[in-house]
Design a protein around this motif. Sequence first.
Motif, PDB file in Angstrom:
ATOM      1  N   ILE A  90       0.865  -1.168   0.000  1.00 61.30           N
ATOM      2  CA  ILE A  90       0.000   0.000   0.000  1.00 61.30           C
ATOM      3  C   ILE A  90       0.903   1.219   0.000  1.00 61.30           C
ATOM      4  N   GLU A  91       0.849   1.976  -1.082  1.00 64.44           N
ATOM      5  CA  GLU A  91       1.760   3.108  -1.223  1.00 64.44           C
ATOM      6  C   GLU A  91       1.025   4.348  -1.694  1.00 64.44           C
ATOM      7  N   LEU A  92       1.488   5.463  -1.196  1.00 62.81           N
ATOM      8  CA  LEU A  92       0.999   6.767  -1.630  1.00 62.81           C
ATOM      9  C   LEU A  92       2.160   7.410  -2.380  1.00 62.81           C
ATOM     10  N   SER A  93       1.923   7.851  -3.602  1.00 62.14           N
ATOM     11  CA  SER A  93       3.018   8.392  -4.410  1.00 62.14           C
ATOM     12  C   SER A  93       3.630   9.627  -3.747  1.00 62.14           C
ATOM     13  N   MET A  94       4.918   9.776  -3.938  1.00 62.41           N
ATOM     14  CA  MET A  94       5.654  10.915  -3.391  1.00 62.41           C
ATOM     15  C   MET A  94       5.394  12.133  -4.266  1.00 62.41           C
ATOM     16  N   ARG A  95       5.171  13.240  -3.615  1.00 59.28           N
ATOM     17  CA  ARG A  95       4.970  14.500  -4.329  1.00 59.28           C
ATOM     18  C   ARG A  95       5.443  15.623  -3.432  1.00 59.28           C
ATOM     19  N   PRO A  96       6.145  16.613  -3.974  1.00 60.47           N
ATOM     20  CA  PRO A  96       6.559  17.743  -3.135  1.00 60.47           C
ATOM     21  C   PRO A  96       5.343  18.357  -2.447  1.00 60.47           C
ATOM     22  N   GLY A  97       5.477  18.593  -1.168  1.00 63.66           N
ATOM     23  CA  GLY A  97       4.393  19.166  -0.378  1.00 63.66           C
ATOM     24  C   GLY A  97       3.599  18.137   0.403  1.00 63.66           C
ATOM     25  N   LEU A  98       3.787  16.851   0.093  1.00 66.84           N
ATOM     26  CA  LEU A  98       3.061  15.795   0.800  1.00 66.84           C
ATOM     27  C   LEU A  98       3.869  15.406   2.035  1.00 66.84           C
ATOM     28  N   CYS A  99       3.307  15.659   3.181  1.00 65.40           N
ATOM     29  CA  CYS A  99       3.985  15.436   4.460  1.00 65.40           C
ATOM     30  C   CYS A  99       4.315  13.959   4.684  1.00 65.40           C
ATOM     31  N   ARG A 100       5.439  13.716   5.303  1.00 67.56           N
ATOM     32  CA  ARG A 100       5.877  12.350   5.629  1.00 67.56           C
ATOM     33  C   ARG A 100       4.838  11.652   6.491  1.00 67.56           C
ATOM     34  N   LYS A 101       4.263  12.361   7.435  1.00 65.16           N
ATOM     35  CA  LYS A 101       3.252  11.768   8.316  1.00 65.16           C
ATOM     36  C   LYS A 101       2.019  11.333   7.524  1.00 65.16           C
ATOM     37  N   THR A 102       1.661  12.100   6.518  1.00 64.30           N
ATOM     38  CA  THR A 102       0.526  11.745   5.670  1.00 64.30           C
ATOM     39  C   THR A 102       0.842  10.502   4.863  1.00 64.30           C
ATOM     40  N   ARG A 103       2.072  10.420   4.351  1.00 65.07           N
ATOM     41  CA  ARG A 103       2.475   9.245   3.564  1.00 65.07           C
ATOM     42  C   ARG A 103       2.475   7.983   4.406  1.00 65.07           C
ATOM     43  N   GLU A 104       2.531   8.132   5.724  1.00 67.84           N
ATOM     44  CA  GLU A 104       2.443   6.983   6.628  1.00 67.84           C
ATOM     45  C   GLU A 104       1.008   6.750   7.094  1.00 67.84           C
ATOM     46  N   ALA A 105       0.264   7.821   7.342  1.00 67.95           N
ATOM     47  CA  ALA A 105      -1.083   7.712   7.916  1.00 67.95           C
ATOM     48  C   ALA A 105      -2.089   7.096   6.944  1.00 67.95           C
TER      49      ALA A 105
END
Length: 133
Positions: A90-105
């Motif tokens: 389960i992955e959320l693509s990386m994008r400038p402005g996307l917080c690390r905590k959001t990419r984990e949550a």
Amino acid sequence: MQQPDFPIRKECPPGACDCKRELLLDDPQADLAILRLTKEEEKRLVERIEGAASYEELQRIGVRLRQNLGVSLTIAPGENEVRTVMGLQIELSMRPGLCRKTREAIPAAVRRCLKRNPEIIYAILNANDLLGG
């Protein structure tokens, strides 16, 4: 530095995040949509993901993420056997402005949803032709 006319996510403490938020704000041509995901909006999104009752609903949330924020949510079987929810990638693509905590949550919220609704896991496996459907 551009100031958008809508509420944006507050800056993370220095060294706590790798979102490169300042690069977005410094670029006058940048799409600032990702910064609309404030902490309050993130909480609502996590609740909505956790409350998804079907694979179709989870897919619709993924489409809305792509349309509104420009990030893609990928849920696919892992390289090895899928015996539990942890076997899914389960992955959320990386994008400038996307917080690390959001990419984990967000992936964590998807895992909680799948643990409560195992039929969604079967639909994911079936969509990837692992059940021969």
